[in-house]
Motif scaffolding. Structure first.
Motif, PDB file in Angstrom:
ATOM      1  N   LYS A 113       6.326   9.028  -1.438  1.00  0.00           N
ATOM      2  CA  LYS A 113       6.939   7.822  -0.702  1.00  0.00           C
ATOM      3  C   LYS A 113       6.401   6.680  -0.197  1.00  0.00           C
ATOM      4  O   LYS A 113       6.845   5.577  -0.234  1.00  0.00           O
ATOM      5  CB  LYS A 113       7.933   8.610   0.499  1.00  0.00           C
ATOM      6  N   HIS A 114       5.385   6.956   0.481  1.00  0.00           N
ATOM      7  CA  HIS A 114       4.484   6.065   1.057  1.00  0.00           C
ATOM      8  C   HIS A 114       3.719   5.210  -0.012  1.00  0.00           C
ATOM      9  O   HIS A 114       3.752   3.965   0.310  1.00  0.00           O
ATOM     10  CB  HIS A 114       3.207   6.569   1.745  1.00  0.00           C
ATOM     11  N   SER A 117       6.422   2.861  -1.256  1.00  0.00           N
ATOM     12  CA  SER A 117       6.946   1.575  -0.244  1.00  0.00           C
ATOM     13  C   SER A 117       5.535   0.675  -0.175  1.00  0.00           C
ATOM     14  O   SER A 117       5.948  -0.586  -0.235  1.00  0.00           O
ATOM     15  CB  SER A 117       7.036   2.286   1.184  1.00  0.00           C
ATOM     16  N   LYS A 120       5.822  -1.655  -3.051  1.00  0.00           N
ATOM     17  CA  LYS A 120       6.784  -2.725  -3.018  1.00  0.00           C
ATOM     18  C   LYS A 120       6.752  -3.300  -1.981  1.00  0.00           C
ATOM     19  O   LYS A 120       7.675  -4.277  -1.970  1.00  0.00           O
ATOM     20  CB  LYS A 120       8.098  -1.671  -2.959  1.00  0.00           C
ATOM     21  N   GLU A 122       7.093  -2.874   1.125  1.00  0.00           N
ATOM     22  CA  GLU A 122       7.956  -2.735   2.266  1.00  0.00           C
ATOM     23  C   GLU A 122       7.273  -2.481   3.615  1.00  0.00           C
ATOM     24  O   GLU A 122       6.074  -2.060   3.530  1.00  0.00           O
ATOM     25  CB  GLU A 122       8.697  -1.415   1.988  1.00  0.00           C
ATOM     26  N   LEU A 124       5.466  -0.956   6.559  1.00  0.00           N
ATOM     27  CA  LEU A 124       5.283   0.562   7.021  1.00  0.00           C
ATOM     28  C   LEU A 124       4.516   0.510   8.259  1.00  0.00           C
ATOM     29  O   LEU A 124       3.359   0.016   8.413  1.00  0.00           O
ATOM     30  CB  LEU A 124       4.340   0.980   5.820  1.00  0.00           C
TER      31      LEU A 124
END
Length: 201
Positions: A113-114, A117, A120, A122, A124
Motif C-alpha cells: 500500500k505504501h 502511494s 503515485k 500521494e 504520505l
C-alpha cells in the motif's frame, strides 16, 4: 512523465522484492544499487523520479549524502525504507524534504500500500509520532547521528575524523555530546542502549 525508480539497499533480496512489487505497478524502469557511492554515481548518469533509500549502507549513513541529493536532484521524490526507528530520524528527514518513511518491519500488505502511494506521489505522513521521550537517540542532531553510526561500528576518533572530513577534536566533542544526550556511562552502555532502542548500525 513515466516513473523511473532507483532502489538503494545493501540487501539484494530487499531490492529484488521491492523491484518486483514496483514493476507490478506498471513501472518499467527500476534500477538497483547497493551502497552510497554507487547511488551517487548512478544519479549522475541517469535521471530518476523516485528513490527508495535505506539509511544504513555498507559505506556509511545515508544522512551523509541526502542533502547533496536534494541539492543536485530537487525533483527526486525520496522514500526512506529502513529498520531505524522513525522517532529518531523522522524530524531530520522531514527537513530534508523526504516524502515518506517506511519501516521495514511492517506487514507485506502495508508495504504494498505504501509503495503504491509513493509511486503515485500521494501524500504520505510518517507512520509514527515523534515522541522524544520514548527514545533517547531522538534528541541527536544530524552530525551526531552520523558520528554515532561509526562509533557503534567500532571506529576510533581518528578514523571517524578522516571519513567525515572533520577535525579530531570536533569528533571528540560530538562523541561527548552523544554520551551526554543518551545518558550512556561508557561505550558498552552505549551499545546496550542502541540495542534496546533498535538502533541498527
Amino acid at each position: 512523465m513515466e516513473p523511473k525508480v532507483i532502489i538503494a539497499d545493501d540487501h539484494s533480496i530487499v531490492r529484488m522484492g521491492l523491484g518486483s512489487l514496483i514493476k507490478q505497478l506498471g513501472v518499467n524502469v527500476v534500477d538497483e544499487v547497493s551502497n552510497c557511492a554507487e547511488l551517487m554515481s548512478q544519479l549522475n548518469n541517469q535521471t530518476y523520479s523516485h528513490l527508495i533509500l535505506d539509511l544504513i549502507m555498507p559505506d556509511g549513513n545515508a544522512l551523509e549524502i541526502i542533502e547533496n541529493i536534494n541539492n543536485l536532484y530537487p525533483n527526486l521524490t525520496i522514500l526512506i525504507h529502513s529498520m531505524q526507528p522513525v522517532e529518531v530520524y523522522g524530524k531530520i528527514l522531514r527537513k530534508y524534504k523526504v516524502h515518506s518513511y517506511l519501516y521495514k518491519g511492517v506487514s507485506e500488505s502495508e508495504i504494498k500500500k505504501h509503495i503504491e502511494s509513493f509511486i503515485k506521489l500521494e501524500d504520505l505522513s510518517f507512520s509514527k509520532q515523534f515522541d522524544k521521550d520514548s527514545n533517547p537517540f531522538s534528541s541527536l542532531a544530524v552530525r551526531e547521528l552520523e558520528v554515532l553510526h561509526y562509533l557503534l561500528n567500532g571506529n576510533r576518533t581518528k578514523e571517524i575524523s578522516t571519513t567525515l572530513g572533520l577535525k579530531m577534536n570536533t569528533i571528540s566533542t560530538i562523541k561527548a555530546v552523544i554520551f551526554d544526550k543518551v545518558k550512556a556511562d561508557n561505550f558498552t552502555h552505549l551499545l546496550q542502549l542502541a540495542h534496546v532502542h533498535q538502533i541498527s548500525y
